[in-house]
Each structure stands twice: as C-alpha cells, then as structure tokens.
Design a protein around this motif. Sequence first.
Motif, mmCIF file in Angstrom:
data_model
loop_
_atom_site.group_PDB
_atom_site.id
_atom_site.type_symbol
_atom_site.label_atom_id
_atom_site.label_comp_id
_atom_site.label_asym_id
_atom_site.label_seq_id
_atom_site.Cartn_x
_atom_site.Cartn_y
_atom_site.Cartn_z
ATOM 1 N N LEU A 18 57.673 90.554 6.798
ATOM 2 C CA LEU A 18 57.899 91.982 6.168
ATOM 3 C C LEU A 18 57.967 91.548 4.985
ATOM 4 N N ALA B 149 55.573 91.961 11.605
ATOM 5 C CA ALA B 149 55.936 92.498 10.237
ATOM 6 C C ALA B 149 54.701 93.154 9.186
ATOM 7 N N LEU C 41 54.040 96.531 9.982
ATOM 8 C CA LEU C 41 54.832 97.378 9.951
ATOM 9 C C LEU C 41 54.247 97.424 7.652
ATOM 10 N N ILE D 244 61.358 92.297 14.687
ATOM 11 C CA ILE D 244 59.966 92.457 13.361
ATOM 12 C C ILE D 244 59.558 90.689 13.165
#
Length: 469
Positions: free
Chosen positions: A28, A3, A6, A24
């Motif tokens: 996040l 995460a 990303l 994921i």
Amino acid sequence: MDAALLAGLLRDGGGRLDLRGGRICGSLDLTGMRVAMPVRLRDCAVEMPLLLDHADLVSLDLGGCVLAGVRGGGVRVAGDLVIRDAGVGGDVDLLSARVGGVVELDRSRVDGGVFVQRSEIGGGVHLRDAVVARGLRMAGARIGVNVDLSRARVGIIGDPRAIRDPRAIGDPGAARGSGAAGGFGAAITGGGVTVGGAVFGHDLVAEGEIHLVGAQVTGAITLQNTTLCGPDDGYALLLIEAQARLLTLRPAPDSTGTVSLRDARVGRLVDDPVNWPRRCRIELDGLTYERLSRRSEDTVGWSVRQRLAWMGRFVVGVAPGPYDQLAAALARDGREQDARRVLVVRERRRYRAAGWAGAVWGAVQEAGIGFGYRPVRALLWLLLVVAGSTGWFAWSGPLRAVKADEAPTWDPLLYSVDVLVPLLDLGHDKAFDPVGADKAVMLAVMAAGWILATTVIAGAGRALGRDGR
C-alpha cells in the motif's frame, strides 16, 4: 483487497474510508500522495510495510491492525495518527513528520523501533502499555503536549546480540541497517527534544539507556517506579542540561546504572533517597533546583540525615556544588539548622579528599568551630581552656615574677586570658616566668589560643564569602 486498488480509491475518492477486518495484499504505497479523506483501517492485516513518505493526510487510524511496518518520513497528518492495539512487525518510521494531533501507539507491540526525530507533533506522543522492542527515537522533535510512556516497555528486548555502540545513538539509519534498531544500547533517545506539556514514565521499563540530554520540558518529567536498565559501570539515564518545571525521580528498586543530572535545571525536585536502588549511582554536579518537594500521596518524608547518608553512598564525586544546592533549598524552606548541617558535611568531605594533612586540619576546624557554621562551639572551647588554665595556676600557686617590683598583682584568670588570646596584652604573660609543669601548661594554652584564632578566622572568611555571594 488489492493494495493498488485501495491506493487508487484514496487518491481519487472523497468522503471517508472505513475498512474493518480486511486483508490488504501487496504494497500500500501512498508516497507523496494527497489523501483528502480520513482513513480508518481497523483490525486489518497489511502484508507489506505501509508507505507514507511525504504523503499528505487528513487523519489515519490503524487501530487493531497487524502491520509489517510503517514508513512515513516527512508525512503530514492534519489530525491524529493512531496505531492503537496493533502489532507492527518492523519499524514505525515518522522522521521529520508533521502531525497536528497525537501520535498514539497505546497497547501496541512494535518489533522494530519508533522514530519521530525532528518531527513536529501538535498533540503528543502516547505509548501507554506499549512494547517497543528496538527503542524510541525522538531527538530534536517538537511535541506540543505530553509524551506518555506509562507502563510501556521500551528498548533492547529479546536480543542478546545487541551491539552497545554509543556512536550510533540518534542515527536511525544505523539502527535500521543493522536489523536491530536500538541495538546500540539506548532504549530512548531524545536529545534536544522540546515538549510543551509533560513527560510521563510511570512504571516504565527501559531496557537500555534513556538519553534526554538538553530536553526542554514545559511541565513535569515524571519517572515514578521507572525501571532503569543501565550497565553497572555506565549510564542508565542522562538528563544533562535538561530543563523542567518539576522532576520526579524515583527509580524502581531493581534499577541499575548511573543517573546523570549534570547541569540540569528544575523548579521542584521530588525523589526518595531512603528507597534509592542499591545498584544506581547519581551525578548531581551543576544541578539546580528551587525546592525539594514530595508527592501528595507521600505519608513519610526523609530527614536531612538520611539524605546526607544517601549522598555519601550514591553520589558520584566530591564536588561541593550538590551540598551548596541542597543547603540553599533547605534555607529557602526555613530549615536553617538543617542547611548548616549540610554545609558542615560538605566541608568535612572536602578536607578528607585533600589527604591526611587536610583531614587532620579539617578535624581541628570541625571540632573547634564546626567549619565556621557553629561559632558558639569556639566560645565553649575558649571557656573550657580558660577554666582549666585558671584552675591549674590557682592550684600551683603564684608564678615567679620577672621583675618583682614591676609585676602586677598575681591573678590566675587574667594570666590565663593573656596567654590564651593572641595579640592581646594585659601585662601578665610577660610579667611572670613559669617553669617546669607550669611552663608546659602555659605553652599548651598558648597553642590552643593560636589554633582557635586560626579556625575562627578561617570560618569568618567562609561566612563573609557566603554573604558576598
């Protein structure tokens, strides 16, 4: 996919992000982040709640994802925010969000609640065929187009321990803190919500109360075959002081609870008193509407008799306002006779509510002149009494004159009219002295005259009052 990695790509990258079928790991966290690219995560699994508080996004598509939750208080999205065909294990929290397009959760299941209070959403809010287990909260939101809840199931789903505490309505913190958002008994709260389009609730199942107090809807509020699940002694739907151009109110047959339309204002009202749910009551005090209408697919309408029977059985209270409003709407449609029938029923209920004395006097006025709405009836009573009195006195013979040399020629018709009509002096009633049965008949005719005169005056007063308004 990690995460944090990303999040770094989203912070620094350009173009667009399109990820399908990924997993994921970790949190996040896009809190406060400006993401300059459209983000599309399709059919992904996100292990921890997605953190979007005060983020600035172009667009976000989470279609088909499995999410632990979404936290996006104050998030800004220039385009659409889509969570279609998804599964969300917690809340979708978009308090005070700014979304230029639509917020869409079609066919998704949300195990928590959906929160859009005080948000500004340019496109609309769509929850078609969605399941939201802990309620929809949109109090104070400004929604540019439609709120579409068609075929959705929203409310206190699968939690028999839900606490029905009305003090918590509209408090998302209380809901989240209890672990059962919406556990206070409301399926949908939208007090003060402003909707630029329409609100659709076709085949909606609301497992808890729907609170739309003060809602301002530019178009229609359509609750067609909507299942309302309120307590028998409490409210299922609150549209108090709401405004809409059109209100379609046709609850499903198994609906329960009380519907309140107090002080609501709508242009046209479409309902179905013939098929009203037997466990639903309704409050109509202060409701105003211009016309009673039907849907285009309706082949059979309701009669005024059926509507009055529905009002007598299901409407809460005995206030005259709902009857006045119904009569006015019927009169605007040219149905004057039906309007008068409604007003007669209104007066009957009003007098009966005043106790036995009021009920007796009301019965006299209804029989006499139909509370002033059927004046021809008074003339018929007058002719009947005159005919009966004239026949009696013609049969019983001339009455004895008080002063034989001053009495007019005996005429049973003129004598009857003189006795019957108060304040009318034809010189006959005082010229003759009835005795025995003749006197009893004379007193009965005199009493009938005073009763008819009183009822006519009362009816005329109501008629003048209506004209003055």
